[in-house]
Design a protein around this motif. Structure first.
Motif, PDB file in Angstrom:
ATOM      1  N   MET A 199      14.194 -30.632  25.578  1.00  8.01           N
ATOM      2  CA  MET A 199      14.920 -31.870  25.342  1.00  8.01           C
ATOM      3  C   MET A 199      15.739 -31.780  24.060  1.00  8.01           C
ATOM      4  O   MET A 199      16.897 -32.213  24.006  1.00  8.01           O
ATOM      5  N   LEU A 200      15.145 -31.205  23.004  1.00  9.68           N
ATOM      6  CA  LEU A 200      15.877 -31.030  21.746  1.00  9.68           C
ATOM      7  C   LEU A 200      17.172 -30.261  21.963  1.00  9.68           C
ATOM      8  O   LEU A 200      18.239 -30.654  21.484  1.00  9.68           O
ATOM      9  N   ASN A 201      17.054 -29.165  22.683  1.00  7.16           N
ATOM     10  CA  ASN A 201      18.226 -28.306  22.878  1.00  7.16           C
ATOM     11  C   ASN A 201      19.274 -28.967  23.765  1.00  7.16           C
ATOM     12  O   ASN A 201      20.478 -28.815  23.531  1.00  7.16           O
ATOM     13  N   LEU A 202      18.828 -29.703  24.787  1.00  3.40           N
ATOM     14  CA  LEU A 202      19.779 -30.389  25.652  1.00  3.40           C
ATOM     15  C   LEU A 202      20.545 -31.465  24.887  1.00  3.40           C
ATOM     16  O   LEU A 202      21.765 -31.607  25.035  1.00  3.40           O
ATOM     17  N   VAL A 203      19.832 -32.220  24.061  1.00  4.64           N
ATOM     18  CA  VAL A 203      20.496 -33.241  23.254  1.00  4.64           C
ATOM     19  C   VAL A 203      21.484 -32.593  22.286  1.00  4.64           C
ATOM     20  O   VAL A 203      22.607 -33.063  22.114  1.00  4.64           O
ATOM     21  N   ARG A 204      21.052 -31.501  21.656  1.00  2.93           N
ATOM     22  CA  ARG A 204      21.944 -30.797  20.713  1.00  2.93           C
ATOM     23  C   ARG A 204      23.203 -30.310  21.419  1.00  2.93           C
ATOM     24  O   ARG A 204      24.321 -30.485  20.912  1.00  2.93           O
ATOM     25  N   ILE A 205      23.048 -29.715  22.608  1.00  4.13           N
ATOM     26  CA  ILE A 205      24.196 -29.191  23.344  1.00  4.13           C
ATOM     27  C   ILE A 205      25.198 -30.301  23.664  1.00  4.13           C
ATOM     28  O   ILE A 205      26.414 -30.137  23.532  1.00  4.13           O
ATOM     29  N   HIS A 206      24.695 -31.474  24.054  1.00  5.52           N
ATOM     30  CA  HIS A 206      25.576 -32.558  24.478  1.00  5.52           C
ATOM     31  C   HIS A 206      26.204 -33.327  23.315  1.00  5.52           C
ATOM     32  O   HIS A 206      27.227 -33.988  23.500  1.00  5.52           O
ATOM     33  N   GLN A 241      17.642 -30.749  14.021  1.00  2.00           N
ATOM     34  CA  GLN A 241      16.493 -30.897  14.917  1.00  2.00           C
ATOM     35  C   GLN A 241      15.177 -30.899  14.143  1.00  2.00           C
ATOM     36  O   GLN A 241      15.042 -30.230  13.113  1.00  2.00           O
ATOM     37  N   ALA A 242      14.198 -31.644  14.684  1.00  2.00           N
ATOM     38  CA  ALA A 242      12.836 -31.635  14.148  1.00  2.00           C
ATOM     39  C   ALA A 242      11.866 -31.694  15.319  1.00  2.00           C
ATOM     40  O   ALA A 242      12.058 -32.479  16.254  1.00  2.00           O
TER      41      ALA A 242
END
Length: 235
Positions: free
Chosen positions: A16-23, A32-33
């Motif tokens: 989820m962290l990475n998906l949010v970052r990508i978008h 990120q944390a």
């Protein structure tokens, strides 16, 4: 190109962290944390324009983290959760969250919520207080552009949505606002919205003003209808 807004995303699920970052990373600087304690370290080291916060995390859950953030900071908070119960959303709002998004969600909706929160919390620093539109009543001053609430010369910290509600009601002092109308103006169109959200934010506003020793209650409840502005000599 101007300086990017900085967003902290807190979630123990790395996918989820990475998906949010990508978008979000094309428009914003994303930090990120993976848990609440790591998030607090970031928050204490640097300023953020928005915090996206998952609720269900180990060690320090999102509700506890939201409470700790609100003890020191008024950064807008968007909470993410897999729980869709109204009582959970109300609890988060009572702790000071500004918005709520239930998983799974479309990333287009996340981007829209992020944009709306950043827009509402923006401060126009190009004007002095004497140039700004303001409302003043018996020691209470509300300044529109810089989004300040001042009681007897002391600033009172409001969340973005608390300020939106306060300004909307005070700027149209003769008008009675229904809860649905306040939702339309402050939250916009949201299938998951609940009128109790308005009551929660009004309660928070009243508590903060009372703790700041405001001499009157500026938001009057009109039973069976909604809320209206109340002047000092009317309370």
């Amino acid at each position: 190109m101007g300086i990017k807004k900085r967003i902290l995303v807190v979630d123990d699920e790395w996918n989820m962290l990475n998906l949010v970052r990508i978008h979000l990373s094309q428009k914003y600087e994303v930090v990120q944390a993976g848990d609440g304690y790591e998030a607090l370290e970031h928050i204490n080291r640097q300023d953020f324009d928005l915090i996206i916060l998952d609720i269900m995390m180990p060690y320090l859950n999102g509700w506890e983290l939201c409470k700790k953030i609100r003890e020191k900071y008024q950064t807008p908070i968007l909470m993410l959760t897999a729980r869709n119960e109204v009582k959970d959303r109300v609890h988060g709002l009572e702790l000071g969250a500004d918005d709520y998004l239930v998983k799974p969600f479309a990333f287009e909706e996340l981007a829209a919520r992020v944009y709306a929160l950043l827009r509402r919390s923006g401060i126009n620093k190009g004007k002095g207080i004497e140039e700004e539109e303001l409302i003043s009543e018996d020691g209470l001053t509300i300044v529109k552009e810089s989004r300040k609430v001042i009681v007897n010369g002391q600033s009172v910290e409001f969340t973005p949505k608390e300020f939106e509600l306060m300004w909307l009601i005070a700027s149209q002092a003769q008008r009675v606002f229904t809860r649905e109308l306040l939702l339309d103006n402050v939250w916009g169109i949201d299938d998951d919205r609940d009128v109790r959200t308005v009551d929660t934010h009004i309660k928070n506003i009243r508590v903060k003003l009372k703790e700041a020793n405001c001499s009157f209650n500026p938001i009057k409840t009109v039973w069976g209808v909604g809320y209206t502005f109340q002047k000092a000599d009317e309370s």
